[in-house]
Design a protein around this motif. Sequence first.
Motif, PDB file in Angstrom:
ATOM      1  N   LEU A  24      10.804  41.890  -5.218  1.00 52.18           N
ATOM      2  CA  LEU A  24      10.186  41.250  -6.372  1.00 52.18           C
ATOM      3  C   LEU A  24      11.049  40.098  -6.889  1.00 52.18           C
ATOM      4  O   LEU A  24      10.522  39.043  -7.296  1.00 52.18           O
ATOM      5  N   ALA A  25      12.374  40.281  -6.862  1.00 55.59           N
ATOM      6  CA  ALA A  25      13.268  39.207  -7.303  1.00 55.59           C
ATOM      7  C   ALA A  25      13.150  37.993  -6.380  1.00 55.59           C
ATOM      8  O   ALA A  25      13.121  36.837  -6.845  1.00 55.59           O
ATOM      9  N   GLN A  26      13.051  38.239  -5.089  1.00 50.49           N
ATOM     10  CA  GLN A  26      12.923  37.129  -4.142  1.00 50.49           C
ATOM     11  C   GLN A  26      11.570  36.428  -4.292  1.00 50.49           C
ATOM     12  O   GLN A  26      11.487  35.187  -4.242  1.00 50.49           O
ATOM     13  N   ILE A  27      10.499  37.220  -4.512  1.00 47.08           N
ATOM     14  CA  ILE A  27       9.182  36.613  -4.723  1.00 47.08           C
ATOM     15  C   ILE A  27       9.198  35.766  -5.996  1.00 47.08           C
ATOM     16  O   ILE A  27       8.614  34.670  -6.049  1.00 47.08           O
ATOM     17  N   PHE A  28       9.877  36.228  -7.032  1.00 43.19           N
ATOM     18  CA  PHE A  28       9.978  35.471  -8.285  1.00 43.19           C
ATOM     19  C   PHE A  28      10.670  34.133  -8.037  1.00 43.19           C
ATOM     20  O   PHE A  28      10.227  33.090  -8.535  1.00 43.19           O
ATOM     21  N   VAL A  29      11.750  34.157  -7.257  1.00 42.99           N
ATOM     22  CA  VAL A  29      12.452  32.898  -6.941  1.00 42.99           C
ATOM     23  C   VAL A  29      11.539  31.952  -6.181  1.00 42.99           C
ATOM     24  O   VAL A  29      11.491  30.737  -6.462  1.00 42.99           O
ATOM     25  N   ILE A  30      10.777  32.474  -5.221  1.00 43.06           N
ATOM     26  CA  ILE A  30       9.886  31.627  -4.416  1.00 43.06           C
ATOM     27  C   ILE A  30       8.784  31.028  -5.281  1.00 43.06           C
ATOM     28  O   ILE A  30       8.465  29.836  -5.178  1.00 43.06           O
ATOM     29  N   VAL A  31       8.190  31.832  -6.170  1.00 42.96           N
ATOM     30  CA  VAL A  31       7.098  31.344  -7.021  1.00 42.96           C
ATOM     31  C   VAL A  31       7.608  30.262  -7.975  1.00 42.96           C
ATOM     32  O   VAL A  31       6.986  29.194  -8.142  1.00 42.96           O
ATOM     33  N   ILE A  32       8.743  30.513  -8.633  1.00 43.28           N
ATOM     34  CA  ILE A  32       9.304  29.519  -9.553  1.00 43.28           C
ATOM     35  C   ILE A  32       9.642  28.230  -8.800  1.00 43.28           C
ATOM     36  O   ILE A  32       9.360  27.105  -9.260  1.00 43.28           O
ATOM     37  N   GLY A  33      10.260  28.373  -7.629  1.00 37.62           N
ATOM     38  CA  GLY A  33      10.598  27.191  -6.843  1.00 37.62           C
ATOM     39  C   GLY A  33       9.364  26.432  -6.390  1.00 37.62           C
ATOM     40  O   GLY A  33       9.343  25.191  -6.401  1.00 37.62           O
ATOM     41  N   ALA A  34       8.288  27.159  -6.007  1.00 39.94           N
ATOM     42  CA  ALA A  34       7.052  26.501  -5.562  1.00 39.94           C
ATOM     43  C   ALA A  34       6.403  25.726  -6.702  1.00 39.94           C
ATOM     44  O   ALA A  34       5.937  24.590  -6.514  1.00 39.94           O
ATOM     45  N   LEU A  35       6.375  26.317  -7.904  1.00 41.40           N
ATOM     46  CA  LEU A  35       5.802  25.608  -9.046  1.00 41.40           C
ATOM     47  C   LEU A  35       6.605  24.361  -9.395  1.00 41.40           C
ATOM     48  O   LEU A  35       6.039  23.287  -9.673  1.00 41.40           O
ATOM     49  N   ALA A  36       7.929  24.472  -9.366  1.00 42.52           N
ATOM     50  CA  ALA A  36       8.778  23.310  -9.667  1.00 42.52           C
ATOM     51  C   ALA A  36       8.607  22.223  -8.603  1.00 42.52           C
ATOM     52  O   ALA A  36       8.539  21.026  -8.921  1.00 42.52           O
ATOM     53  N   ALA A  37       8.549  22.623  -7.333  1.00 44.93           N
ATOM     54  CA  ALA A  37       8.384  21.646  -6.250  1.00 44.93           C
ATOM     55  C   ALA A  37       7.019  20.968  -6.326  1.00 44.93           C
ATOM     56  O   ALA A  37       6.900  19.750  -6.119  1.00 44.93           O
ATOM     57  N   TRP A  38       5.970  21.756  -6.642  1.00 44.75           N
ATOM     58  CA  TRP A  38       4.630  21.173  -6.762  1.00 44.75           C
ATOM     59  C   TRP A  38       4.582  20.158  -7.897  1.00 44.75           C
ATOM     60  O   TRP A  38       4.003  19.078  -7.758  1.00 44.75           O
ATOM     61  N   GLN A  39       5.191  20.482  -9.027  1.00 38.67           N
ATOM     62  CA  GLN A  39       5.207  19.560 -10.161  1.00 38.67           C
ATOM     63  C   GLN A  39       6.029  18.309  -9.841  1.00 38.67           C
ATOM     64  O   GLN A  39       5.645  17.183 -10.211  1.00 38.67           O
ATOM     65  N   ALA A  40       7.154  18.478  -9.137  1.00 37.68           N
ATOM     66  CA  ALA A  40       7.982  17.320  -8.770  1.00 37.68           C
ATOM     67  C   ALA A  40       7.223  16.386  -7.830  1.00 37.68           C
ATOM     68  O   ALA A  40       7.273  15.158  -7.989  1.00 37.68           O
ATOM     69  N   PHE A  80      15.696  24.976  -5.101  1.00 42.30           N
ATOM     70  CA  PHE A  80      15.517  26.120  -5.992  1.00 42.30           C
ATOM     71  C   PHE A  80      15.774  27.438  -5.268  1.00 42.30           C
ATOM     72  O   PHE A  80      16.430  28.347  -5.809  1.00 42.30           O
ATOM     73  N   ILE A  81      15.285  27.538  -4.033  1.00 37.14           N
ATOM     74  CA  ILE A  81      15.490  28.784  -3.296  1.00 37.14           C
ATOM     75  C   ILE A  81      16.963  28.953  -2.941  1.00 37.14           C
ATOM     76  O   ILE A  81      17.504  30.072  -2.953  1.00 37.14           O
ATOM     77  N   GLY A  82      17.645  27.857  -2.638  1.00 34.73           N
ATOM     78  CA  GLY A  82      19.080  27.947  -2.365  1.00 34.73           C
ATOM     79  C   GLY A  82      19.857  28.438  -3.572  1.00 34.73           C
ATOM     80  O   GLY A  82      20.763  29.281  -3.458  1.00 34.73           O
ATOM     81  N   ILE A  83      19.482  27.909  -4.763  1.00 34.93           N
ATOM     82  CA  ILE A  83      20.147  28.383  -5.987  1.00 34.93           C
ATOM     83  C   ILE A  83      19.828  29.859  -6.233  1.00 34.93           C
ATOM     84  O   ILE A  83      20.716  30.668  -6.555  1.00 34.93           O
ATOM     85  N   GLY A  84      18.539  30.216  -6.044  1.00 28.09           N
ATOM     86  CA  GLY A  84      18.154  31.613  -6.233  1.00 28.09           C
ATOM     87  C   GLY A  84      18.822  32.541  -5.242  1.00 28.09           C
ATOM     88  O   GLY A  84      19.245  33.663  -5.588  1.00 28.09           O
ATOM     89  N   TRP A  85      18.961  32.071  -4.004  1.00 31.32           N
ATOM     90  CA  TRP A  85      19.626  32.874  -2.967  1.00 31.32           C
ATOM     91  C   TRP A  85      21.080  33.146  -3.370  1.00 31.32           C
ATOM     92  O   TRP A  85      21.584  34.265  -3.245  1.00 31.32           O
ATOM     93  N   GLY A  86      21.755  32.113  -3.893  1.00 29.81           N
ATOM     94  CA  GLY A  86      23.143  32.295  -4.312  1.00 29.81           C
ATOM     95  C   GLY A  86      23.272  33.248  -5.487  1.00 29.81           C
ATOM     96  O   GLY A  86      24.189  34.087  -5.534  1.00 29.81           O
TER      97      GLY A  86
END
Length: 427
Positions: A24-40, A80-86
């Motif tokens: 669930l934590a990894q899915i949360f990182v992916i979703v947040i990163g996807a929303l940020a990337a889509w907006q960018a 974002f995923i790299g930061i979340g992975w760390g």
Amino acid sequence: MQSLPLWLDKILAKTTLLGTLDGLAQIFVIVIGALAAWQAQRDWRAKQEVKEHSTPSSGLVRVALTGVSGLVLPLVLLLFIGIGWGVLRGFKFETHILDLVIPLLLAMAAVRLAIYILKTVIGPSQSLKAWEKSIAVTAWSVAALYLMGWLPAVLRAFDAVAIDIGEVHISVLLVLKLGLSIGSLVLAALWAGRGIERKLERLPNLDATLKVAFTKVSKFALATLAILIGLRAAGVDLTAFAVLGGAFGVGLGFGLQRIAANLVSGFILLFDRSIRPGDVISVGDDMGTVAKLHARYIVVKKRDGSETLIPNESVISSPVTNWSYTDRSIRIKIPVQISYLNDPEFAMSLLIEAARSSGRVLKTPEPVAELTNFGESGMNLELSLWLNDPEEGIASVKSTVNLQIWRLFKQHGITIPFPQREVRLLE
């Protein structure tokens, strides 16, 4: 119990992880990163549209901006995923899903970068633009299957779906390999052909028609060579195409004669240089400037902006008037009739004066006025003048000169007679 295939076992293992806290934590990182990337990516494209609307950029600059726009989403998502992975690794969380997503995003960025480089090398192309998404999705799908370890199983499944015609084994895998090898080699051939075209355009002493001819021949030869090499690379026996060659010959005999005649006529026109780009020609009722020479037809652009596609066979077999074959100078004749009460020599001097008033009329050869014959109602004069820009039209010059003739005749009392008839009634 029979064990599951390796690829299916991996799918089940990844699915099981989704219900855990780590998953669930990894899915949360992916979703947040996807929303940020889509907006960018959305913000980037909006800024570029505003900038393009205010100051339009050239073709290559537009291609570069489009390529950068395609890289925004995977790069921002990777960040974002790299930061979340760390962060997750710092808190001792499992990161199996992120370990798989990161190489997939790298593959996506690499594919989009390759498409951008391809568009830069080949240049703006409508065909490449139409196939861009298909090429990107296919390349990324293959890379994703390889990274997930599913590619060998998928290839075996594609190879199993096949039909056998005699000794020929035709499978879905063979068709895919054939399309991939031929497509990549044809793209390389198009790139090489475009390079040859640029080299030929820089040669100032080479005739324009020969440039077109060498370009067409080189592109055709490179494309044919690419297809043959692609067939061999896919493992296809070229001797199997002997039957297709015979069928193609029968097709030429029954229904493709006109197409073959147009192709052959096109190469004849290219090599005999009877018609070149920029020539002003008349074919039947169609008159205009030759805009392009194609393998099957020529494009003639008229003065009204319309473009007529004339088959090469018609140009070869029909009379064609080339107004600029050896010399761009053409002669125009304007007939005028004056009354028997006027001086013809003075009227002819006025005709020459009227011709010289037009800026498009050449001074050498000089305009000439002649008394051609004596008609029933008056003396027939003829004004001859020369132009060297027939592509600009003839009717406009005639109109300008005729108006000036009318003004001069009216000013000096020269009359243009109208037909007169004497009618006698016999009782």
